[in-house]
Design an enzyme around this catalytic site. Structure first.
Site, mmCIF file in Angstrom:
data_model
loop_
_atom_site.group_PDB
_atom_site.id
_atom_site.type_symbol
_atom_site.label_atom_id
_atom_site.label_comp_id
_atom_site.label_asym_id
_atom_site.label_seq_id
_atom_site.Cartn_x
_atom_site.Cartn_y
_atom_site.Cartn_z
ATOM 1 C CG ASP A 1 -2.260 0.615 0.973
ATOM 2 O OD1 ASP A 1 -2.327 1.493 0.092
ATOM 3 O OD2 ASP A 1 -3.229 0.274 1.669
ATOM 4 C CD GLU B 1 -3.475 0.058 -2.673
ATOM 5 O OE1 GLU B 1 -4.006 1.181 -2.662
ATOM 6 O OE2 GLU B 1 -3.875 -0.883 -1.962
ATOM 7 C CD1 TRP B 2 4.031 4.977 -8.052
ATOM 8 C CD2 TRP B 2 5.242 3.222 -8.775
ATOM 9 N NE1 TRP B 2 5.101 5.463 -8.773
ATOM 10 C CE2 TRP B 2 5.854 4.413 -9.224
ATOM 11 C CE3 TRP B 2 5.832 2.002 -9.105
ATOM 12 C CZ2 TRP B 2 7.029 4.408 -9.984
ATOM 13 C CZ3 TRP B 2 6.997 2.001 -9.854
ATOM 14 C CH2 TRP B 2 7.592 3.196 -10.290
ATOM 15 N N PRO B 3 0.472 3.893 -8.665
ATOM 16 C CG PRO B 3 -0.531 2.786 -10.466
ATOM 17 C CD PRO B 3 0.441 2.590 -9.371
ATOM 18 C CG LEU B 4 -4.758 4.841 -5.112
ATOM 19 C CD1 LEU B 4 -5.975 5.593 -5.626
ATOM 20 C CD2 LEU B 4 -5.233 3.658 -4.280
ATOM 21 C CE1 TYR B 5 -2.497 6.100 -0.714
ATOM 22 C CE2 TYR B 5 -2.024 4.092 -1.947
ATOM 23 C CZ TYR B 5 -2.651 4.740 -0.891
ATOM 24 O OH TYR B 5 -3.440 4.026 -0.009
ATOM 25 C CG ASP C 1 -9.662 1.647 -0.976
ATOM 26 O OD1 ASP C 1 -8.697 1.782 -1.754
ATOM 27 O OD2 ASP C 1 -9.552 1.607 0.258
HETATM 28 C C1 GLA Z 1 -6.049 1.338 1.378
HETATM 29 C C2 GLA Z 1 -6.098 0.325 0.237
HETATM 30 C C3 GLA Z 1 -7.151 -0.711 0.512
HETATM 31 C C4 GLA Z 1 -6.875 -1.414 1.841
HETATM 32 C C5 GLA Z 1 -6.766 -0.384 2.954
HETATM 33 C C6 GLA Z 1 -6.270 -1.013 4.237
HETATM 34 O O1 GLA Z 1 -7.200 2.096 1.445
HETATM 35 O O2 GLA Z 1 -6.341 0.977 -0.986
HETATM 36 O O3 GLA Z 1 -7.226 -1.656 -0.539
HETATM 37 O O4 GLA Z 1 -5.685 -2.157 1.715
HETATM 38 O O5 GLA Z 1 -5.845 0.656 2.614
HETATM 39 O O6 GLA Z 1 -6.091 -0.089 5.260
#
Ligand code: GLA
Length: 446
Positions: free
Chosen positions: A183, A215-219, A243
């Protein structure tokens, strides 16, 4: 009530209507050609994993950060939960259908690292420890996934891996873990690239095959357009957007984001590296059956990881049948490994298409109108229908399996789709040479 789809040989779509559909599709056809000609430019992360989209189960959407094992022992984040899910995966045909990874998400660790600076599982909820749990999962012929964070803390406030990448990668390898979801909370965004890359290298250096979910691109998106070439070289799949939650509005927002960014995110996807639109929430509370079918169909079209977040101990037969539908799973796992995309939006329908091996095509027609009853789309309005010249074989998979037979460019087949539901079909082109051969064969028999 089972969803109804009717195969109508109807004349109520005038040639004008078809013509106007064709005009609206021009822009999309251009995009289709463009994307069809593009192969994933960048090399995938070279760990031999995720050659087709990952399949498994991940706890987050359904079980979140429930750590109260005194009050809620059935559903709290504990070794028992993963052991029970693994048992169900074997007993109820999930493993056989292709679901392989049982994945832990946030809230598993203790708030303190051990004396050697290593992460440790919460001792009360994981009395046997992660290594023992991995042994159990492996004994069932399954694989174990774990969760950590590139920054100072996980999103739920547990210890992050910043400053400990090598130690944590080695710890996961020592525990015989098979997948890491990494994450991106509590991290300076300018250091995301460095962090994700360093963890990728650290995992590689352990010598254990560990699938790397990022989750690199999301952030990064809020600050800059991510470098998907680098991401594909670093990760086996990557989250781009928010999410998922257990609602149709959440599924729609993911589809809308994906369609509006497809020129950027579709070309880099391919064997070894996939876009991850987040978990399947099929079998929970928030989606109607039509909406569950839409999520399943569209996740297969998007070549998305199929990570269910639901309670396999309590799932209705209809949702189970949908998640285990082998024809949809075949689309998801197609060896060509091309991600599908939205090719036309017309009259509140969205058509999504995915090129498959052997020149086949999967087509999903999503009815975005949420009022009234089933509505029909004439199948020859689908941009990819051109592969049906001179003929193709049409198989409908959703909402019900049926062979629609050999069709030609002037086909009158109309796909009827329920509000917020999806019709899923595959088109298999038949070459004229093959037809001639078939014809001769039939003549000989006659
Ligand atoms: C972020 C991620 C989710 C989950 C939660 C856990 O929001 O995007 O998929 O892993 O953290 O805290």
């Amino acid at each position: 009530m089972p969803a109804r789809v009717c195969l109508c040989f109807s004349e109520h779509f005038s040639s004008e209507a078809v013509k106007s559909l064709q005009v609206e599709m021009i822009g999309f056809v251009f995009l289709l050609r463009l994307l069809v000609s593009i192969r994933p430019g960048a090399e995938a992360l070279d760990n031999g994993l995720a050659l087709t989209p990952t399949m498994g189960w991940l706890h987050w959407e359904r079980f979140m950060c429930n750590i109260d094992c005194d009050k809620d022992p059935e559903n709290c984040i504990s070794e028992r939960l993963y052991m029970q899910m693994a048992d169900m995966m074997v007993k109820e045909g999930w493993r056989e259908a292709g679901y392989e990874y049982v994945c832990i998400d946030d809230c598993w660790p203790s708030h303190q690292r051990d004396a050697q600076g290593r992460l440790q599982a919460d001792p009360k909820r994981f009395p046997g420890g992660i290594k023992k749990l991995a042994e159990y999962i492996h004994s069932k012929g399954l694989k174990l996934g774990i969760y950590a964070d590139v920054g100072k803390n996980t999103c739920a406030g547990y210890p992050g891996s910043l400053g400990h990448y090598e130690t944590d990668a080695q710890t996961f390898a020592d525990w015989n873990v098979d997948l890491l979801k990494f994450d991106g909370c509590f991290m300076d965004w300018t250091l995301l690239g460095e962090g994700y890359t360093n963890m990728s290298t650290a995992l590689n250096q352990t010598g254990r095959s560990i699938l790397y979910s990022c989750e690199w691109p999301l952030y990064e998106w809020p600050f800059k357009k991510p470098n998907y070439t680098a991401i594909r070289e670093t990760c086996n799949h990557w989250r781009n957007y928010n999410d998922v939650d257990d609602s149709w509005s959440s599924i729609k927002s993911i589809l809308d984001w994906t369609a509006s960014h497809q020129d950027t995110i579709v070309p880099p996807a391919g064997p070894g590296g996939w876009n991850d639109p987040d978990m399947l929430v099929i079998g929970n509370f928030g989606l109607s059956h039509d909406q569950q079918e839409s999520q399943m169909a569209l996740w297969a079209i998007m070549a998305a990881p199929l990570l269910m977040s639901n309670d396999l101990r309590h799932i209705c037969p209809r949702s189970k049948g949908l998640l285990q539908n082998r024809r949809i799973i075949e689309i998801s796992q197609d060896p060509l490994g091309r991600q599908g995309f939205c090719t036309i939006k017309v009259d509140n329908f969205e058509v999504w298409e995915r090129p498959l091996s052997h020149k086949r095509l999967a087509v999903a027609v999503l009815n975005r109108q949420e009022t009234g009853g089933p509505r029909g789309l004439v199948i020859r309005a689908v941009p990819g229908w051109k592969i049906c010249d001179p003929q193709c074989n049409v198989t409908q998979i959703l909402p019900e399996y049926r062979e629609l037979g050999v069709q030609s460019p002037k086909s009158k087949v109309v796909l009827s789709v329920n509000p917020s539901g999806t019709a899923l079909v595959t088109l298999t082109p038949i070459s004229s040479r093959f037809n001639m051969y078939e014809l001769q064969k039939q003549e000989t028999i006659l």
